[in-house]
Design an enzyme around this catalytic site. Structure first.
Site, PDB file in Angstrom:
ATOM      1  N   GLU A  34      -3.740  -4.928   0.824  1.00 14.97           N
ATOM      2  CA  GLU A  34      -3.952  -3.513   0.494  1.00 14.97           C
ATOM      3  C   GLU A  34      -4.876  -2.859   1.508  1.00 14.97           C
ATOM      4  O   GLU A  34      -5.925  -3.428   1.863  1.00 14.97           O
ATOM      5  CB  GLU A  34      -4.554  -3.432  -0.915  1.00 14.97           C
ATOM      6  CG  GLU A  34      -3.988  -2.342  -1.764  1.00 14.97           C
ATOM      7  CD  GLU A  34      -2.502  -2.544  -2.102  1.00 14.97           C
ATOM      8  OE1 GLU A  34      -1.659  -1.947  -1.397  1.00 14.97           O
ATOM      9  OE2 GLU A  34      -2.218  -3.274  -3.051  1.00 14.97           O
ATOM     10  N   HIS A  35      -4.481  -1.669   1.958  1.00  9.40           N
ATOM     11  CA  HIS A  35      -5.215  -0.918   2.983  1.00  9.40           C
ATOM     12  C   HIS A  35      -5.322  -1.715   4.282  1.00  9.40           C
ATOM     13  O   HIS A  35      -6.252  -1.529   5.061  1.00  9.40           O
ATOM     14  CB  HIS A  35      -6.602  -0.483   2.480  1.00  9.40           C
ATOM     15  CG  HIS A  35      -6.498   0.636   1.472  1.00  9.40           C
ATOM     16  ND1 HIS A  35      -6.637   1.955   1.809  1.00  9.40           N
ATOM     17  CD2 HIS A  35      -6.226   0.607   0.143  1.00  9.40           C
ATOM     18  CE1 HIS A  35      -6.467   2.706   0.715  1.00  9.40           C
ATOM     19  NE2 HIS A  35      -6.209   1.905  -0.304  1.00  9.40           N
ATOM     20  N   THR A  36      -4.371  -2.574   4.492  1.00 11.46           N
ATOM     21  CA  THR A  36      -4.294  -3.318   5.749  1.00 11.46           C
ATOM     22  C   THR A  36      -3.256  -2.706   6.684  1.00 11.46           C
ATOM     23  O   THR A  36      -3.333  -2.906   7.890  1.00 11.46           O
ATOM     24  CB  THR A  36      -3.918  -4.788   5.478  1.00 11.46           C
ATOM     25  OG1 THR A  36      -2.820  -4.802   4.551  1.00 11.46           O
ATOM     26  CG2 THR A  36      -5.091  -5.554   4.884  1.00 11.46           C
ATOM     27  N   GLY A 125       3.447   9.335  -9.027  1.00  8.92           N
ATOM     28  CA  GLY A 125       1.985   9.341  -9.042  1.00  8.92           C
ATOM     29  C   GLY A 125       1.378   8.070  -9.602  1.00  8.92           C
ATOM     30  O   GLY A 125       0.195   8.020  -9.908  1.00  8.92           O
ATOM     31  N   ALA A 126       2.188   7.018  -9.738  1.00  7.65           N
ATOM     32  CA  ALA A 126       1.703   5.771 -10.341  1.00  7.65           C
ATOM     33  C   ALA A 126       1.398   4.707  -9.301  1.00  7.65           C
ATOM     34  O   ALA A 126       1.016   3.596  -9.636  1.00  7.65           O
ATOM     35  CB  ALA A 126       2.746   5.237 -11.333  1.00  7.65           C
ATOM     36  N   GLY A 127       1.577   5.023  -8.031  1.00  9.37           N
ATOM     37  CA  GLY A 127       1.313   4.029  -6.992  1.00  9.37           C
ATOM     38  C   GLY A 127       2.472   3.062  -6.811  1.00  9.37           C
ATOM     39  O   GLY A 127       2.288   1.968  -6.288  1.00  9.37           O
ATOM     40  N   LEU A 128       3.669   3.454  -7.229  1.00  4.92           N
ATOM     41  CA  LEU A 128       4.845   2.594  -7.048  1.00  4.92           C
ATOM     42  C   LEU A 128       5.771   3.162  -5.962  1.00  4.92           C
ATOM     43  O   LEU A 128       6.924   2.801  -5.856  1.00  4.92           O
ATOM     44  CB  LEU A 128       5.601   2.430  -8.374  1.00  4.92           C
ATOM     45  CG  LEU A 128       4.786   1.765  -9.493  1.00  4.92           C
ATOM     46  CD1 LEU A 128       5.592   1.704 -10.781  1.00  4.92           C
ATOM     47  CD2 LEU A 128       4.329   0.359  -9.094  1.00  4.92           C
ATOM     48  N   ASP A 175       5.051   1.120   2.536  1.00  2.00           N
ATOM     49  CA  ASP A 175       5.917   1.495   1.413  1.00  2.00           C
ATOM     50  C   ASP A 175       7.366   1.653   1.846  1.00  2.00           C
ATOM     51  O   ASP A 175       8.295   1.148   1.198  1.00  2.00           O
ATOM     52  CB  ASP A 175       5.416   2.799   0.781  1.00  2.00           C
ATOM     53  CG  ASP A 175       3.951   2.724   0.402  1.00  2.00           C
ATOM     54  OD1 ASP A 175       3.431   1.600   0.251  1.00  2.00           O
ATOM     55  OD2 ASP A 175       3.321   3.786   0.272  1.00  2.00           O
ATOM     56  N   TYR A 227      -8.439   8.091  -0.168  1.00  2.00           N
ATOM     57  CA  TYR A 227      -7.603   7.313   0.763  1.00  2.00           C
ATOM     58  C   TYR A 227      -7.987   7.633   2.209  1.00  2.00           C
ATOM     59  O   TYR A 227      -8.225   6.738   3.020  1.00  2.00           O
ATOM     60  CB  TYR A 227      -6.122   7.627   0.507  1.00  2.00           C
ATOM     61  CG  TYR A 227      -5.175   6.775   1.300  1.00  2.00           C
ATOM     62  CD1 TYR A 227      -4.636   5.614   0.763  1.00  2.00           C
ATOM     63  CD2 TYR A 227      -4.819   7.119   2.609  1.00  2.00           C
ATOM     64  CE1 TYR A 227      -3.762   4.819   1.493  1.00  2.00           C
ATOM     65  CE2 TYR A 227      -3.954   6.336   3.350  1.00  2.00           C
ATOM     66  CZ  TYR A 227      -3.428   5.199   2.782  1.00  2.00           C
ATOM     67  OH  TYR A 227      -2.563   4.416   3.509  1.00  2.00           O
TER      68      TYR A 227
HETATM   69  C1  GLA Z   1      -0.488   3.616  -0.167  1.00  2.00           C
HETATM   70  C2  GLA Z   1       0.036   3.920   1.216  1.00  2.00           C
HETATM   71  C3  GLA Z   1       0.350   2.631   1.980  1.00  2.00           C
HETATM   72  C4  GLA Z   1      -0.827   1.673   1.946  1.00  2.00           C
HETATM   73  C5  GLA Z   1      -1.365   1.526   0.512  1.00  2.00           C
HETATM   74  C6  GLA Z   1      -2.625   0.698   0.458  1.00  2.00           C
HETATM   75  O1  GLA Z   1       0.512   3.020  -0.929  1.00  2.00           O
HETATM   76  O2  GLA Z   1       1.196   4.696   1.142  1.00  2.00           O
HETATM   77  O3  GLA Z   1       0.722   2.935   3.305  1.00  2.00           O
HETATM   78  O4  GLA Z   1      -1.837   2.081   2.823  1.00  2.00           O
HETATM   79  O5  GLA Z   1      -1.612   2.775  -0.091  1.00  2.00           O
HETATM   80  O6  GLA Z   1      -2.359  -0.609   0.783  1.00  2.00           O
END
Ligand code: GLA
Length: 388
Positions: A34-36, A125-128, A175, A227
């Site tokens: 994550e965030h890599t 908006g759920a991070g999916l 994503d 973010y």
């Molecule tokens: C969101 C961003 C991705 C990624 C993640 C964190 O989903 O769209 O590019 O940076 O956050 O891992």
């Protein structure tokens, strides 16, 4: 679950005729990493069985008409306006893809207009990655309709460009890559520096495991706030350390990094550096011992995001703790953070207990009741039959 006839009906209702083709793009869950991605590191997401679907019919003029079942009305645009006139709302995603295709060499003065209808069952908006799902469905549909011959890697970069420039969210490549490159019962191991991607078998079915998603229903917004500031901290850390990106820092370099970075920047850097290592470890463990053995890595990833990167929320922490206490082998928040979803790796026969325990714990804490469901790793974006 999405039914093709829903799109067909929506398209006919909106445009008076059926689409000539339809493509679907899945949402994604990130197993770890994550965030890599924007630090040129490693990620290990998979495409999930929730899809955005785009139906398309080419026109004989240069008009673009866009409709969707999640907003009223038709958005009309002329191809000559792409990149010139402002866009907003949901149509920024498909129009962003059109613009980004132009950036990738498509001559937008020489393609016909189209009618496009969109529908989706990826929670928004759920991070999916409901947005990447749209971008990959639209990218695949236009690639086909316009006969562009772009491959999936290029379409992932098209989606990311649309997101970064037209939607205005400074996100990485993860994503769109997951949505386009996924395979059944597999994760996508992506090196975000070289963009080399490898499909890694997850073997969830054989191990009797499910991935349970807890949607906290605390919405997140990538275009603002946290973010972007995390991304900026990573870039500042890399500058101070004199490296092009945090990909070039190893776990062994951290002791020296602590001496030159302020406390907050150091912890942001430590998350990214250790998370990269956890992705590599997870791939190795998956190959050697299967999915039942990766739980501790998921837990460590969550702790790092909670304590070092500080992107978790009380809801996400509770979901993770309760899932672990009721039989999950490992659990972590997934996606950008500040809300959205947690995932837990759960033996099939413990799914009911984990679900009930999470529901109860959220009620006891006075949190909005979560949505708890399982997802399966599926193939990346592809064509679906239209009834015609
Ligand atoms: C969101 C961003 C991705 C990624 C993640 C964190 O989903 O769209 O590019 O940076 O956050 O891992």
């Amino acid at each position: 679950m999405f039914q093709p006839h829903i799109l067909d009906q929506a398209f006919r209702r909106t445009f008076g005729s059926p689409p000539t083709s339809a493509f679907r793009g899945p949402g994604r869950v990130n197993l770890i990493g994550e965030h890599t991605d924007y630090n040129e590191g490693f990620v290990l997401p998979f495409a999930i069985d929730r899809w955005a679907v785009a139906g398309v019919r080419l026109r004989s003029d240069r008009t673009i008409r866009l409709g969707t079942d999640f907003a009223d009305g038709i958005v009309e645009f002329h191809l000559d306006q792409v990149g010139r006139a402002p866009v907003s709302g949901w149509s920024a995603y498909p129009l962003g893809v059109v613009w980004a295709l132009g950036e990738f060499g498509v001559d937008l003065t020489d393609v016909p207009g189209f009618d496009l209808a969109l529908t989706s069952d990826v929670p928004v908006g759920a991070g999916l990655s409901s947005s990447a799902a749209i971008e990959s469905a639209v990218g695949m549909a236009l690639n086909d309709a316009w006969g562009l011959g772009l491959d999936r890697h290029a379409l992932a970069r098209v989606g990311q460009r649309a997101e970064n420039v037209v939607v205005g969210a400074p996100t990485g490549i993860m994503d769109q890559s997951a949505s386009l490159l996924g395979a059944p019962d597999c994760a996508v191991f992506l090196d975000c520096r070289t963009l080399d991607a490898e499909v890694v078998p997850l073997g969830l079915d054989a191990a009797g495991l499910e991935v349970v998603v807890v949607d906290t229903r605390v919405s997140h917004a990538h275009a603002d706030g946290g973010y972007g500031s995390r991304r900026a901290a990573c870039e500042a850390g890399a500058r101070t350390l004199g490296v092009p990106s945090l990909r070039d820092v190893t776990v062994g370099d951290l002791a020296a990094a602590r001496r030159v970075l302020d406390d907050v920047t150091f912890r942001r850097v430590r998350h990214v550096v250790t998370e990269n290592q956890r992705v590599l470890d997870t791939v190795r463990v998956l190959r050697q011992a299967g999915p039942s053995a990766v739980g501790a890595l998921l837990d460590a990833s969550h702790a790092s995001m909670r304590d070092d990167f500080e992107i978790s929320t009380p809801e996400l922490d509770l979901a993770v703790e309760v899932a672990r206490a009721h039989g999950a082998l490992g659990a972590r928040m997934t996606g950008g953070g500040f809300g959205g979803c947690a995932i837990a790796l759960v033996p099939v026969d413990a799914v009911g207990e984990v679900t009930g325990a999470v529901d109860d714990a959220f009620a006891d804490a006075g949190f909005t009741s979560p949505k708890v469901f399982t997802v399966r790793p599926v193939a990346g974006a592809g064509r679906i039959e239209v009834t015609g």
